[in-house]
Design an enzyme around this catalytic site. Sequence first.
Site, mmCIF file in Angstrom:
data_model
loop_
_atom_site.group_PDB
_atom_site.id
_atom_site.type_symbol
_atom_site.label_atom_id
_atom_site.label_comp_id
_atom_site.label_asym_id
_atom_site.label_seq_id
_atom_site.Cartn_x
_atom_site.Cartn_y
_atom_site.Cartn_z
ATOM 1 N N HIS A 151 0.636 -1.625 -0.341
ATOM 2 C CA HIS A 151 -0.062 -0.209 -0.225
ATOM 3 C C HIS A 151 0.861 1.492 -0.188
ATOM 4 C CE1 HIS A 151 -2.832 -3.056 1.054
ATOM 5 N NE2 HIS A 151 -2.207 -3.133 1.909
ATOM 6 N N SER A 282 15.592 19.612 -15.942
ATOM 7 C CA SER A 282 14.889 20.604 -16.075
ATOM 8 C C SER A 282 15.583 21.686 -16.881
ATOM 9 C CB SER A 282 14.039 20.448 -14.478
ATOM 10 O OG SER A 282 13.500 22.444 -14.609
#
Length: 463
Positions: A151, A282
């Site tokens: 999870h 970036s």
Amino acid sequence: MNSYENPLVGRYSSKEMNFNWSPQKKFSTWRRLWIALAQAEQELGLKQITSSQIQQMREHVNSINWEVAAAKEKELRHDVMAHIHAFGTQCPEAMPIIHLGATSCYVGDNTDLIQVRDGLVIVRNQLLLLIQALKNNALQYKDIPTLGYTHYQPAQLTTVGKRMTLWLQDFLFDLEQIDNLIERLPFLGVKGTTGTQASFLSLFDGDHEKCKQLDKRVAELMGFADKTIGVSGQTYTRKLDYFVLSAMSGVAQSGQKMATDIRLLMNLREIDEPFEEKQVGSSAMAYKRNPMRSERICSLARFAISLTDNGAHTHANQWFERTLDDSANRRLSLPQSFLTVDVILRLAINVMTNIRVWPYVIRKNVNAELPFMATENILMEAVKAGGDRQHLHEVIREHSMEAARQIKSEGKENDLLERIKNDKAFAVIHDSLDRMVDPINYVGRSPQQVVEFLQEHVDPVLS
């Protein structure tokens, strides 16, 4: 630069896979099929076919006269007839017997099956390279404990190598599917306009056995010995396309699963995909190292997976012995599925061949959670040394709650072990606490599972 270019062709996929779906491969295969048909018909007694006609055809099998074919298709509005005429202008002696008894799907469908088979072989070869790279990494990192996640919450420890075997196993299952398709993929063969071989029965004066031999001999000449489809309409059943697209989807699913895990691990700074010296992460944030290869795998995988539904609808919508509403669709879905998976696998090989694993960061993340996981073992050892189980359980609970509160509300490090070390209730085991919280003691059989899995399941495939 004024027209659209498919990025799968111009930007991403390999020359090998591009050639497999190229016009040159397609139309030279049409010509090979016409030669095989003429040869088999001659061998079975058709006197109007001569060896010199077949030889003339062979001399022009790869020299496609593109401009003639394009002009003829513009005139006739039929691609197969256009290429028959184009081929015939190069070998005029053979023109009267090219395509004798056949229908368009003889060249169209059989060529598709050849391209699918050859594409599957390319995919298989890339899968083997990826499996080898994953094996190498799984073995190298089999003993490095790392947090398991369920999870996406910290769970029991595993090892870096064990996690990699999960990715590896998926690709092994994909390889099984690819191998099965390569082994069993049938040839359409020589079936005629509605699959009845009526035109060939006429050519051979009602000789059923020669019709059967023709079908078998052409398949043999084209590399599909004893593998013609049992029955067909004009086309082979599009169910086969669905099976192929499903296998491509399976590879894409495995790639996306692995790449997604890598993206999440990069966020945790435990793993890095390759990053070249001059690579820019970036345009704005100069410090960034984005997982662009893994992100591209995920992006392309979604496209490949979506094509499975396309194949299902195409098969389901075929009418009787054939309709043409599959044609334009298949010109897109089959090649693009293979081209996409080709890119996914080559990216995955690049990532797994050059992946960076950061053990110190992994250990730091383990240490942040391990004290909580170790409490049960600590409790058992303290009880074995004479402690009161109920009292010690409560002491551990109180220390755990306070340590967790400080982590969340004050951003402090996990000091649960220090709390236990300083508590007199656990004085009898203070000297053995460090041993009890060695991460390797919490990975179960992970290292052994890696070795066993590689020996039993991976090595036989790679040998």
